[in-house]
Design an enzyme around this catalytic site. Structure first.
Site, PDB file in Angstrom:
ATOM      1  N   SER A 167       0.856  -1.190   0.000  1.00 26.17           N
ATOM      2  CA  SER A 167       0.000   0.000   0.000  1.00 26.17           C
ATOM      3  C   SER A 167       0.890   1.237   0.000  1.00 26.17           C
ATOM      4  CB  SER A 167      -0.891   0.023   1.243  1.00 26.17           C
ATOM      5  OG  SER A 167      -1.387   1.337   1.416  1.00 26.17           O
TER       6      SER A 167
ATOM      7  N   HIS B 147      -0.926  -1.257  -4.456  1.00 23.08           N
ATOM      8  CA  HIS B 147      -2.221  -0.971  -3.811  1.00 23.08           C
ATOM      9  C   HIS B 147      -2.329   0.531  -3.567  1.00 23.08           C
ATOM     10  CE1 HIS B 147      -5.802  -2.085  -1.475  1.00 23.08           C
ATOM     11  NE2 HIS B 147      -5.424  -1.175  -0.581  1.00 23.08           N
TER      12      HIS B 147
ATOM     13  N   ASP C 186      -4.565   3.474  -2.104  1.00 28.77           N
ATOM     14  CA  ASP C 186      -5.655   3.787  -1.168  1.00 28.77           C
ATOM     15  C   ASP C 186      -6.175   5.201  -1.353  1.00 28.77           C
ATOM     16  OD1 ASP C 186      -5.997   1.442   0.517  1.00 28.77           O
ATOM     17  OD2 ASP C 186      -3.956   1.818   1.200  1.00 28.77           O
TER      18      ASP C 186
ATOM     19  N   MET D 124      -8.721   8.066  -0.199  1.00 33.33           N
ATOM     20  CA  MET D 124      -9.539   8.487   0.955  1.00 33.33           C
ATOM     21  C   MET D 124     -10.030   9.909   0.752  1.00 33.33           C
ATOM     22  SD  MET D 124      -7.092   7.086   3.949  1.00 33.33           S
ATOM     23  CE  MET D 124      -6.575   5.364   4.012  1.00 33.33           C
TER      24      MET D 124
ATOM     25  N   HIS E  66      -8.180   1.110  -4.325  1.00 37.98           N
ATOM     26  CA  HIS E  66      -9.119   0.846  -3.234  1.00 37.98           C
ATOM     27  C   HIS E  66      -9.797   2.167  -2.885  1.00 37.98           C
ATOM     28  CE1 HIS E  66      -9.541  -0.329   1.338  1.00 37.98           C
ATOM     29  NE2 HIS E  66     -10.708  -0.176   0.737  1.00 37.98           N
TER      30      HIS E  66
ATOM     31  N   MET F   7     -11.999   4.450  -0.893  1.00 34.80           N
ATOM     32  CA  MET F   7     -12.671   4.673   0.400  1.00 34.80           C
ATOM     33  C   MET F   7     -13.295   6.058   0.300  1.00 34.80           C
ATOM     34  SD  MET F   7      -9.697   3.034   2.764  1.00 34.80           S
ATOM     35  CE  MET F   7      -8.482   3.243   1.468  1.00 34.80           C
TER      36      MET F   7
ATOM     37  N   MET G 155     -11.348  -6.129   4.820  1.00 37.95           N
ATOM     38  CA  MET G 155     -10.618  -5.163   5.645  1.00 37.95           C
ATOM     39  C   MET G 155     -10.349  -5.798   7.003  1.00 37.95           C
ATOM     40  SD  MET G 155     -10.137  -2.273   3.968  1.00 37.95           S
ATOM     41  CE  MET G 155      -9.370  -1.463   5.352  1.00 37.95           C
TER      42      MET G 155
ATOM     43  N   ASP H   9      -6.541  -6.688   3.789  1.00 32.30           N
ATOM     44  CA  ASP H   9      -5.967  -5.340   3.850  1.00 32.30           C
ATOM     45  C   ASP H   9      -6.044  -4.787   5.264  1.00 32.30           C
ATOM     46  OD1 ASP H   9      -5.148  -2.751   3.366  1.00 32.30           O
ATOM     47  OD2 ASP H   9      -6.830  -2.228   2.061  1.00 32.30           O
TER      48      ASP H   9
END
Ligand code: DX5
Ligand code: ZN
Length: 222
Positions: free
Chosen positions: A9, A34, A36, A38, A68, A70, A139, A177
């Site tokens: 990540s 990966h 992430d 947000m 990913h 979020m 998760m 994850d």
């Protein structure tokens, strides 16, 4: 059985030298990147968006980029990330009003599609969509931050998910994850996971290669 994939990540990478750090971790033996995302709305933190994804592609990263999301809502960003070079896109079912439509949207861009399940989210949400997914992201921490501790109950959830996938005869990867390190990766593998996200355990280590090799070694143990 899928070949296990290691997905660092980049939330824990050196943002000031992101391209070089991603090159370094891939040269060290990582399989995929990966990514992430947000939004300070779905989760209480803010990271990076599609421009950084396309910057990594322009830098020359050719490995799969596993986005990913979020964020909420998801559809607009699915499109932006597909254009920015994402290979795989997962999102949280609570973050979209129309689950099946958002899944189909990811597929329409020829990206692999995953659903990300929070520690408190039931596996039952998968019932009518599992056959459409390429992966389910379990998760093992609450989303929003790197460096949290692995929630042990995730092992039981992964086992139950593995059983659900196998008994339905689907070909769906299980990605885990959050809080993955050399002390738990073997158990997580044996529970049925085959894609392993690790942020702080890799990027905070002095030697990415030996950390990743250590992960692979732990996964071969019975
Ligand atoms: C958490 C993110 C994870 C996290 C993993 O919201 O989805 O990908 O960055 O980091 P570690 O491995 O440090 O828990
Ligand atoms: Zn993640």
């Amino acid at each position: 059985m899928f070949t296990p994939l290691i997905a660092p990540s980049i939330l824990s990478a050196n943002f000031a030298k992101l391209g070089e750090d991603v090159d370094k971790v891939l040269e060290a033996g990582a399989d995929i990147v990966h990514f992430d995302v947000m939004d300070n709305h779905y989760v209480p933190n803010l990271s990076f968006g599609p421009m950084i994804c396309s910057a990594l592609r322009k830098h020359g990263i050719s490995a799969d980029i596993d986005v990913h999301l979020m964020v909420t809502p998801v559809d607009e960003l699915i499109e932006r990330f597909a254009e920015a070079g994402a290979s795989m896109i997962s999102f949280h079912p609570e973050a979209t009003l129309h689950l099946d439509r958002s899944i189909e949207l990811v597929k329409s861009f020829n990206c692999k599609v995953g659903l990300a399940l929070n520690p408190g989210t039931e596996l039952g949400i998968l019932k009518h969509v599992l056959h459409k997914l390429d992966h389910v992201l379990v998760m093992s921490v609450n989303p929003g931050f790197g460096g949290q501790s692995f929630i042990e109950h995730s092992i039981d959830k992964i086992k139950a998910l593995k059983q659900m996938i196998d008994s339905a005869g689907h070909c769906v990867r299980i990605e885990v994850d959050g809080g993955i390190n050399k002390d738990n990766i073997g158990r997580v593998r044996r529970a049925g996971a085959d894609m392993f996200v690790a942020g702080s355990a890799i990027f905070n280590s002095d030697d990415y290669k030996s950390t990743i090799e250590g992960f692979r070694m732990e996964m071969t143990k019975q």
